[in-house]
Design a protein around this motif. Structure first.
Motif, mmCIF file in Angstrom:
data_model
loop_
_atom_site.group_PDB
_atom_site.id
_atom_site.type_symbol
_atom_site.label_atom_id
_atom_site.label_comp_id
_atom_site.label_asym_id
_atom_site.label_seq_id
_atom_site.Cartn_x
_atom_site.Cartn_y
_atom_site.Cartn_z
ATOM 1 N N LYS A 1 0.826 -1.211 0.000
ATOM 2 C CA LYS A 1 0.000 0.000 0.000
ATOM 3 C C LYS A 1 0.861 1.263 0.000
ATOM 4 N N ASN A 2 2.147 1.095 -0.231
ATOM 5 C CA ASN A 2 3.105 2.210 -0.228
ATOM 6 C C ASN A 2 3.254 2.834 1.164
ATOM 7 N N GLN A 3 3.043 2.031 2.202
ATOM 8 C CA GLN A 3 3.165 2.491 3.580
ATOM 9 C C GLN A 3 4.478 1.996 4.192
ATOM 10 N N VAL A 4 5.003 2.776 5.129
ATOM 11 C CA VAL A 4 6.185 2.370 5.885
ATOM 12 C C VAL A 4 5.807 2.291 7.362
ATOM 13 N N ARG A 5 6.362 1.288 8.054
ATOM 14 C CA ARG A 5 6.033 1.108 9.474
ATOM 15 C C ARG A 5 6.639 2.233 10.291
ATOM 16 N N MET A 6 5.841 2.811 11.190
ATOM 17 C CA MET A 6 6.276 3.880 12.070
ATOM 18 C C MET A 6 5.712 3.620 13.464
ATOM 19 N N SER A 7 6.591 3.467 14.422
ATOM 20 C CA SER A 7 6.150 3.281 15.801
ATOM 21 C C SER A 7 5.747 4.616 16.414
ATOM 22 N N THR A 8 5.024 4.552 17.494
ATOM 23 C CA THR A 8 4.733 5.743 18.315
ATOM 24 C C THR A 8 5.061 5.359 19.756
ATOM 25 N N HIS A 9 6.360 5.173 20.017
ATOM 26 C CA HIS A 9 6.826 4.581 21.263
ATOM 27 C C HIS A 9 7.437 5.620 22.195
#
Length: 274
Positions: free
Chosen positions: A41-49
């Motif tokens: 889906k043209n998405q990159v994983r990004m945490s919110t940690h």
């Protein structure tokens, strides 16, 4: 990680999959995709940690994650949310509860950093903590403009406002831990530096959201003042690299911390997410 007398951990405040074009703005996909591989889906994983800093006498939290029950199904879908916050549960791993947090440092008040400040009734999640927020950031959060109202959510306001310290340019909430106003990503955006027993680290928050954004020109399209972000990165990143700082991340799904080589600026040491 241990940094002098500080013990620094990250807590699972949520995991997202953000649109790659949004996370890299004007940078062409053939370039940024070499650093972070997108999904179908043209998405990159990004945490919110959030970052938890344990000192000899204080428990400090930096930003607060996605919270729970704040996002609609549509917002979860658009941001590719895999999970919301487990901050309370992971604090228990250190024999702590939200009531044990003494200080909360907010780099800025965008929803993905501030939703964990309150429950759905506006009650402070960290009721005994002093909250440090840059003054301009606080005022825009409470009265957003036509653009920023999309990320400064009224549901993230709450009774923690009774325990707030505002600052303008810089402040030292705890010996060796300093907040510095940079602007760029938002008008009141701030970074945080750490120094203990000759060891150093910096959290540049969302002007350096991941290891893949170390080029001063690589910005997210969320930056309200991109030239200010570039100005700060151009000056600060070389300084921190030359002085052998650890770079700590909130959004990087792969790395909690990295060090860059002084000569060629490549990554030389890492602490990976588990």
């Amino acid at each position: 990680m241990e940094l002098g007398d500080f013990k620094i951990h990250y807590l699972n405040g949520g995991m997202t999959n953000m649109d790659g074009g949004t996370m890299f703005g004007a940078v062409p996909k053939p370039l940024w995709s070499r650093k972070l591989e997108p999904n179908d889906k043209n998405q990159v994983r990004m945490s919110t940690h959030p970052i938890l800093v344990l000192t000899e006498d204080k428990n400090i939290l930096i930003d607060t994650g996605l919270g729970n029950g704040k996002l609609t199904d549509k917002q979860k879908r658009n941001s590719g949310v895999e999970n919301e916050s487990f901050v309370k549960e992971e604090l228990a791993d250190y024999n702590l509860s939200p009531e044990d947090i003494d200080i909360v440092l907010m780099t800025h008040m965008h929803y993905d950093h501030a939703a964990g400040l309150t429950d759905n009734e506006g009650h402070a999640q960290f009721p005994n903590a002093i909250h440090y927020i840059q003054q301009d950031e606080w005022h825009e959060f409470n009265a957003p403009n036509i653009r920023s109202k999309a990320t400064y959510w009224p549901q993230n306001q709450g009774d923690y406002k009774e325990n707030i310290i505002l600052f303008e340019n810089d402040i030292e909430p705890y010996p060796g831990i300093k907040m510095q106003h940079t602007g760029g990503h938002s008008f009141g955006h701030s970074i945080i530096t750490f120094e203990s027993k000759g060891e150093h680290a910096v959290h540049m928050a969302d002007i350096l959201p991941s290891h893949a954004h170390s080029n001063p020109l690589w910005l997210t399209s969320y930056d309200d003042y991109p030239m200010q972000s570039i100005r700060e990165k151009e000056r600060l990143i070389p300084y921190f690299i030359l002085n052998d700082y650890w770079f700590l991340f909130y959004h990087d799904a792969d790395y909690f911390a990295v060090k860059f080589d002084k000569k060629d600026k490549t990554i030389k040491e890492t602490i990976k997410r588990k």
